[in-house]
Design an enzyme around this catalytic site. Structure first.
Site, PDB file in Angstrom:
ATOM      1  N   GLU A  59       0.799  -1.300  -0.092  1.00 17.36           N
ATOM      2  CA  GLU A  59       0.069  -0.087  -0.135  1.00 17.36           C
ATOM      3  C   GLU A  59       0.972   1.387  -0.046  1.00 17.36           C
ATOM      4  OE1 GLU A  59      -2.367  -3.118   0.777  1.00 17.36           O
ATOM      5  OE2 GLU A  59      -0.618  -2.652   1.817  1.00 17.36           O
ATOM      6  N   HIS A 128     -10.322  -5.931   8.258  1.00 15.07           N
ATOM      7  CA  HIS A 128     -11.436  -6.031   7.046  1.00 15.07           C
ATOM      8  C   HIS A 128     -12.584  -5.400   7.341  1.00 15.07           C
ATOM      9  CE1 HIS A 128      -8.616  -9.208   6.234  1.00 15.07           C
ATOM     10  NE2 HIS A 128      -8.898  -9.228   4.959  1.00 15.07           N
TER      11      HIS A 128
END
Length: 327
Positions: A59, A128
Protein backbone atom coordinates in the site's frame (compact mmCIF):
# COMPACT_ATOMS: atom_id res chain seq x y z
CA UNK A 1 -32.23 1.98 -14.47
CA UNK A 2 -31.85 -0.23 -11.40
CA UNK A 3 -28.24 -0.79 -10.40
CA UNK A 4 -26.11 -1.76 -7.44
CA UNK A 5 -23.72 0.47 -5.53
CA UNK A 6 -20.74 -1.47 -6.93
CA UNK A 7 -22.03 -1.27 -10.51
CA UNK A 8 -22.65 2.47 -10.16
CA UNK A 9 -19.07 2.95 -9.00
CA UNK A 10 -17.88 0.90 -11.96
CA UNK A 11 -19.90 3.11 -14.30
CA UNK A 12 -18.47 6.26 -12.72
CA UNK A 13 -14.91 4.99 -13.05
CA UNK A 14 -15.60 4.00 -16.65
CA UNK A 15 -16.83 7.51 -17.51
CA UNK A 16 -13.79 9.07 -15.82
CA UNK A 17 -11.46 6.83 -17.85
CA UNK A 18 -13.32 7.72 -21.05
CA UNK A 19 -13.37 11.46 -20.37
CA UNK A 20 -9.73 11.97 -19.38
CA UNK A 21 -6.75 9.96 -20.69
CA UNK A 22 -4.78 11.04 -17.62
CA UNK A 23 -7.03 9.03 -15.30
CA UNK A 24 -5.31 5.83 -14.19
CA UNK A 25 -6.60 3.14 -11.83
CA UNK A 26 -4.16 1.35 -9.50
CA UNK A 27 -4.58 -1.35 -6.88
CA UNK A 28 -4.20 -4.94 -5.80
CA UNK A 29 -6.14 -7.35 -8.04
CA UNK A 30 -8.20 -4.60 -9.65
CA UNK A 31 -7.33 -5.66 -13.20
CA UNK A 32 -7.96 -9.25 -14.21
CA UNK A 33 -9.93 -10.04 -11.08
CA UNK A 34 -11.87 -6.78 -11.15
CA UNK A 35 -11.21 -6.14 -7.46
CA UNK A 36 -12.28 -8.12 -4.41
CA UNK A 37 -15.75 -6.57 -4.65
CA UNK A 38 -15.71 -6.50 -8.49
CA UNK A 39 -15.96 -2.71 -8.56
CA UNK A 40 -13.40 -2.51 -11.41
CA UNK A 41 -14.72 -5.53 -13.31
CA UNK A 42 -13.98 -5.45 -17.11
CA UNK A 43 -12.18 -2.08 -16.93
CA UNK A 44 -8.71 -3.50 -17.60
CA UNK A 45 -10.07 -5.50 -20.54
CA UNK A 46 -11.61 -2.34 -22.03
CA UNK A 47 -8.90 0.22 -21.23
CA UNK A 48 -5.71 -1.85 -21.09
CA UNK A 49 -3.09 -2.71 -18.51
CA UNK A 50 -1.51 0.75 -18.79
CA UNK A 51 -4.72 2.43 -17.52
CA UNK A 52 -5.94 -0.19 -15.03
CA UNK A 53 -2.85 -1.41 -13.22
CA UNK A 54 -2.50 -4.46 -10.99
CA UNK A 55 0.01 -3.46 -8.32
CA UNK A 56 2.14 -5.42 -5.84
CA UNK A 57 0.71 -6.00 -2.37
CA UNK A 58 2.33 -2.84 -1.00
CA UNK A 59 0.00 0.00 0.00
CA UNK A 60 2.81 2.44 0.72
CA UNK A 61 4.20 1.73 -2.73
CA UNK A 62 0.81 2.19 -4.36
CA UNK A 63 0.24 5.60 -2.79
CA UNK A 64 3.83 6.72 -3.23
CA UNK A 65 3.78 5.84 -6.93
CA UNK A 66 0.37 7.45 -7.42
CA UNK A 67 1.53 10.61 -5.66
CA UNK A 68 4.47 10.90 -8.03
CA UNK A 69 2.17 10.39 -11.00
CA UNK A 70 -0.21 13.05 -9.70
CA UNK A 71 2.68 15.53 -9.51
CA UNK A 72 3.37 14.77 -13.20
CA UNK A 73 -0.16 15.58 -14.34
CA UNK A 74 -1.97 12.26 -14.01
CA UNK A 75 -5.15 11.67 -12.00
CA UNK A 76 -4.54 8.34 -10.26
CA UNK A 77 -7.37 6.49 -8.55
CA UNK A 78 -6.00 4.02 -6.00
CA UNK A 79 -7.95 1.18 -4.47
CA UNK A 80 -7.02 0.08 -0.96
CA UNK A 81 -8.43 -3.44 -0.89
CA UNK A 82 -9.76 -3.24 2.69
CA UNK A 83 -9.97 -0.39 5.18
CA UNK A 84 -7.49 -1.93 7.63
CA UNK A 85 -4.87 -2.20 4.89
CA UNK A 86 -4.51 1.58 4.53
CA UNK A 87 -2.26 1.99 7.56
CA UNK A 88 1.03 1.09 5.79
CA UNK A 89 0.23 4.00 3.44
CA UNK A 90 -0.79 6.38 6.22
CA UNK A 91 2.54 8.19 6.32
CA UNK A 92 2.50 8.77 2.56
CA UNK A 93 -1.03 10.16 2.75
CA UNK A 94 -0.77 12.49 5.76
CA UNK A 95 2.88 13.53 5.42
CA UNK A 96 3.14 13.94 1.65
CA UNK A 97 -0.17 13.85 -0.23
CA UNK A 98 -2.04 16.09 2.21
CA UNK A 99 0.80 18.59 2.63
CA UNK A 100 2.07 19.25 -0.90
CA UNK A 101 -0.30 22.11 -1.75
CA UNK A 102 0.44 23.97 1.49
CA UNK A 103 4.16 23.17 1.31
CA UNK A 104 4.42 24.72 -2.17
CA UNK A 105 2.15 27.69 -1.35
CA UNK A 106 -0.48 26.47 -3.78
CA UNK A 107 1.86 25.93 -6.72
CA UNK A 108 1.58 22.12 -6.76
CA UNK A 109 -1.59 20.04 -6.57
CA UNK A 110 -2.09 16.33 -6.00
CA UNK A 111 -5.26 15.26 -7.87
CA UNK A 112 -5.28 11.82 -6.27
CA UNK A 113 -8.35 9.77 -5.29
CA UNK A 114 -7.94 6.96 -2.75
CA UNK A 115 -10.84 4.51 -2.67
CA UNK A 116 -11.26 2.64 0.62
CA UNK A 117 -14.02 0.06 1.26
CA UNK A 118 -14.85 0.64 4.93
CA UNK A 119 -17.04 -0.50 7.79
CA UNK A 120 -18.52 -3.80 8.87
CA UNK A 121 -21.62 -5.80 8.22
CA UNK A 122 -20.14 -8.48 5.95
CA UNK A 123 -18.99 -10.96 8.60
CA UNK A 124 -15.33 -10.35 7.92
CA UNK A 125 -12.32 -10.54 10.21
CA UNK A 126 -10.01 -8.04 11.88
CA UNK A 127 -8.45 -5.44 9.53
CA UNK A 128 -11.33 -6.00 7.08
CA UNK A 129 -14.06 -4.07 8.92
CA UNK A 130 -12.42 -0.91 10.19
CA UNK A 131 -13.77 2.65 10.29
CA UNK A 132 -10.65 4.84 9.98
CA UNK A 133 -12.37 7.93 8.58
CA UNK A 134 -11.62 10.23 11.53
CA UNK A 135 -7.84 9.85 11.04
CA UNK A 136 -8.16 11.43 7.61
CA UNK A 137 -10.88 13.93 8.45
CA UNK A 138 -8.51 15.26 11.12
CA UNK A 139 -5.78 15.84 8.51
CA UNK A 140 -5.76 19.25 6.87
CA UNK A 141 -5.31 19.07 3.10
CA UNK A 142 -7.53 16.05 2.50
CA UNK A 143 -11.12 15.91 1.38
CA UNK A 144 -12.97 12.95 2.87
CA UNK A 145 -16.27 11.70 1.46
CA UNK A 146 -18.55 8.69 1.87
CA UNK A 147 -21.48 8.02 -0.49
CA UNK A 148 -24.35 5.91 0.84
CA UNK A 149 -26.26 4.95 -2.31
CA UNK A 150 -25.65 4.06 -5.98
CA UNK A 151 -26.57 7.48 -7.41
CA UNK A 152 -24.13 9.28 -5.14
CA UNK A 153 -21.50 6.61 -5.76
CA UNK A 154 -21.67 7.37 -9.49
CA UNK A 155 -21.63 11.17 -9.24
CA UNK A 156 -19.28 11.52 -6.29
CA UNK A 157 -16.51 9.32 -7.70
CA UNK A 158 -16.50 11.40 -10.87
CA UNK A 159 -16.46 14.65 -8.88
CA UNK A 160 -13.63 13.38 -6.69
CA UNK A 161 -11.46 12.39 -9.65
CA UNK A 162 -12.04 15.77 -11.34
CA UNK A 163 -10.87 17.73 -8.28
CA UNK A 164 -7.31 19.00 -7.97
CA UNK A 165 -7.37 18.10 -4.27
CA UNK A 166 -6.56 14.67 -2.83
CA UNK A 167 -9.75 12.84 -1.87
CA UNK A 168 -10.20 9.92 0.52
CA UNK A 169 -13.23 8.12 -0.90
CA UNK A 170 -14.83 5.78 1.64
CA UNK A 171 -17.17 3.12 0.26
CA UNK A 172 -19.47 1.30 2.73
CA UNK A 173 -18.74 -2.27 1.73
CA UNK A 174 -21.97 -3.72 3.13
CA UNK A 175 -23.88 -1.49 0.68
CA UNK A 176 -22.07 -2.68 -2.47
CA UNK A 177 -25.02 -4.93 -3.36
CA UNK A 178 -27.81 -2.46 -2.51
CA UNK A 179 -29.95 -1.71 -5.56
CA UNK A 180 -31.80 1.51 -6.42
CA UNK A 181 -32.96 3.40 -9.49
CA UNK A 182 -30.25 5.64 -10.93
CA UNK A 183 -30.83 8.19 -13.68
CA UNK A 184 -27.35 8.27 -15.17
CA UNK A 185 -28.37 10.68 -17.93
CA UNK A 186 -29.64 13.24 -15.41
CA UNK A 187 -26.47 12.91 -13.32
CA UNK A 188 -24.38 13.39 -16.45
CA UNK A 189 -26.31 16.58 -17.23
CA UNK A 190 -26.27 18.27 -13.81
CA UNK A 191 -23.32 16.53 -12.15
CA UNK A 192 -25.25 15.67 -8.99
CA UNK A 193 -25.22 17.44 -5.63
CA UNK A 194 -21.94 19.31 -4.97
CA UNK A 195 -19.41 17.06 -3.27
CA UNK A 196 -19.28 19.07 -0.03
CA UNK A 197 -23.04 19.21 0.54
CA UNK A 198 -25.12 17.05 2.87
CA UNK A 199 -28.55 15.82 1.82
CA UNK A 200 -31.84 15.66 3.70
CA UNK A 201 -32.94 12.11 2.84
CA UNK A 202 -36.17 12.18 4.79
CA UNK A 203 -37.87 15.31 6.16
CA UNK A 204 -39.16 15.34 9.72
CA UNK A 205 -39.98 17.63 12.61
CA UNK A 206 -39.34 15.77 15.89
CA UNK A 207 -35.62 15.00 15.80
CA UNK A 208 -32.67 15.11 13.40
CA UNK A 209 -30.62 11.98 12.74
CA UNK A 210 -27.27 12.50 11.01
CA UNK A 211 -25.58 9.49 9.40
CA UNK A 212 -23.11 8.68 6.64
CA UNK A 213 -21.97 5.69 4.62
CA UNK A 214 -23.39 2.39 5.80
CA UNK A 215 -25.50 3.86 8.61
CA UNK A 216 -27.69 6.03 6.38
CA UNK A 217 -29.85 3.04 5.45
CA UNK A 218 -29.97 2.09 9.15
CA UNK A 219 -31.14 5.60 10.08
CA UNK A 220 -33.82 5.52 7.38
CA UNK A 221 -35.06 2.18 8.72
CA UNK A 222 -35.25 3.69 12.21
CA UNK A 223 -37.17 6.68 10.82
CA UNK A 224 -39.68 4.37 9.13
CA UNK A 225 -40.28 2.53 12.41
CA UNK A 226 -40.59 5.82 14.30
CA UNK A 227 -43.33 6.92 11.92
CA UNK A 228 -45.44 3.98 13.05
CA UNK A 229 -45.07 5.31 16.60
CA UNK A 230 -46.10 8.82 15.60
CA UNK A 231 -42.65 10.43 15.45
CA UNK A 232 -41.21 12.19 12.39
CA UNK A 233 -37.43 11.92 12.17
CA UNK A 234 -35.44 14.04 9.75
CA UNK A 235 -32.55 11.99 8.33
CA UNK A 236 -29.46 13.73 6.93
CA UNK A 237 -26.86 11.93 4.82
CA UNK A 238 -23.62 13.75 5.60
CA UNK A 239 -21.87 12.61 2.37
CA UNK A 240 -18.80 14.80 3.01
CA UNK A 241 -16.85 14.11 6.21
CA UNK A 242 -14.29 16.86 5.60
CA UNK A 243 -15.42 19.52 5.05
CA UNK A 244 -18.72 19.00 6.88
CA UNK A 245 -21.86 20.80 5.75
CA UNK A 246 -22.77 22.22 9.16
CA UNK A 247 -25.27 24.65 7.60
CA UNK A 248 -27.61 21.87 6.53
CA UNK A 249 -27.40 20.19 9.94
CA UNK A 250 -27.93 23.48 11.80
CA UNK A 251 -30.96 24.36 9.67
CA UNK A 252 -32.51 21.01 10.53
CA UNK A 253 -31.73 21.24 14.26
CA UNK A 254 -33.22 24.72 14.57
CA UNK A 255 -36.44 23.12 13.33
CA UNK A 256 -36.43 19.86 15.29
CA UNK A 257 -34.59 20.91 18.47
CA UNK A 258 -32.98 17.48 18.82
CA UNK A 259 -29.95 15.78 17.25
CA UNK A 260 -28.74 12.17 17.15
CA UNK A 261 -25.56 11.26 15.25
CA UNK A 262 -24.81 7.68 14.24
CA UNK A 263 -21.75 6.04 12.73
CA UNK A 264 -20.06 2.64 12.82
CA UNK A 265 -16.80 3.97 14.24
CA UNK A 266 -16.38 4.02 18.02
CA UNK A 267 -18.17 6.89 19.72
CA UNK A 268 -15.07 8.06 21.60
CA UNK A 269 -13.40 10.88 19.62
CA UNK A 270 -15.44 9.90 16.57
CA UNK A 271 -16.81 12.26 13.93
CA UNK A 272 -20.02 12.52 15.94
CA UNK A 273 -18.13 14.33 18.70
CA UNK A 274 -17.08 17.13 16.34
CA UNK A 275 -20.58 17.47 14.94
CA UNK A 276 -22.08 17.52 18.44
CA UNK A 277 -19.68 20.24 19.60
CA UNK A 278 -20.18 22.46 16.55
CA UNK A 279 -23.97 22.17 16.55
CA UNK A 280 -24.15 22.79 20.30
CA UNK A 281 -22.20 26.01 19.71
CA UNK A 282 -24.35 27.11 16.80
CA UNK A 283 -27.77 25.92 17.96
CA UNK A 284 -27.52 26.09 21.75
CA UNK A 285 -30.74 28.05 22.20
CA UNK A 286 -32.68 25.78 19.84
CA UNK A 287 -31.66 22.46 21.38
CA UNK A 288 -34.29 20.93 23.64
CA UNK A 289 -31.98 18.12 24.82
CA UNK A 290 -28.25 17.28 24.70
CA UNK A 291 -26.91 15.90 21.41
CA UNK A 292 -26.70 12.10 21.52
CA UNK A 293 -24.35 9.74 19.66
CA UNK A 294 -24.92 6.15 18.59
CA UNK A 295 -21.88 4.28 17.33
CA UNK A 296 -19.58 1.34 17.66
CA UNK A 297 -18.15 0.44 21.05
CA UNK A 298 -14.65 1.43 22.12
CA UNK A 299 -13.14 -1.97 21.34
CA UNK A 300 -11.13 -3.62 18.57
CA UNK A 301 -13.50 -4.82 15.87
CA UNK A 302 -15.24 -7.95 17.20
CA UNK A 303 -15.53 -11.41 15.62
CA UNK A 304 -18.18 -11.87 12.94
CA UNK A 305 -20.61 -13.57 15.31
CA UNK A 306 -20.63 -10.49 17.54
CA UNK A 307 -20.58 -7.65 15.01
CA UNK A 308 -24.38 -7.31 14.98
CA UNK A 309 -24.12 -6.24 18.63
CA UNK A 310 -21.31 -3.79 17.83
CA UNK A 311 -22.84 -2.00 14.85
CA UNK A 312 -25.59 0.59 15.34
CA UNK A 313 -29.01 -0.79 14.44
CA UNK A 314 -32.48 0.79 14.30
CA UNK A 315 -33.22 -0.24 17.90
CA UNK A 316 -30.19 1.60 19.26
CA UNK A 317 -31.00 4.70 17.22
CA UNK A 318 -34.63 4.61 18.35
CA UNK A 319 -33.51 4.24 21.97
CA UNK A 320 -31.58 7.51 21.57
CA UNK A 321 -34.65 9.10 19.95
CA UNK A 322 -36.82 7.99 22.88
CA UNK A 323 -34.35 9.49 25.34
CA UNK A 324 -34.40 12.78 23.41
CA UNK A 325 -38.16 12.94 23.19
CA UNK A 326 -38.63 12.02 26.86
CA UNK A 327 -36.35 14.76 28.12
Amino acid sequence: MTTTFAAALNAGLRRALEDDPKVVLMGEDIGRLGGVFRVTDTLQKDFGEHRVIDTPLAESGIIGTAFGMALRGYRPVCEIQFDGFVYPAFDQIVSQVAKINYRTRGKVNAPLTIRIPFGGGIGSVEHHSESPEVYFAHTAGLRVVAPSNPADAYSMIRQAIALNDPVIFFEPKRRYWDKTEVDFAALDRDGGLPLHRARVCRPGSDATVVAYGGTVATALSAAAIATEEGHALEVIDLRSLSPIDFDTIAESVTKTGRLIITHEAPVFAGLGAEIAARITERCFYYLETPVLRVGGFDIPYPPAKLEKHHLPDPDRILDAVDRCLAA
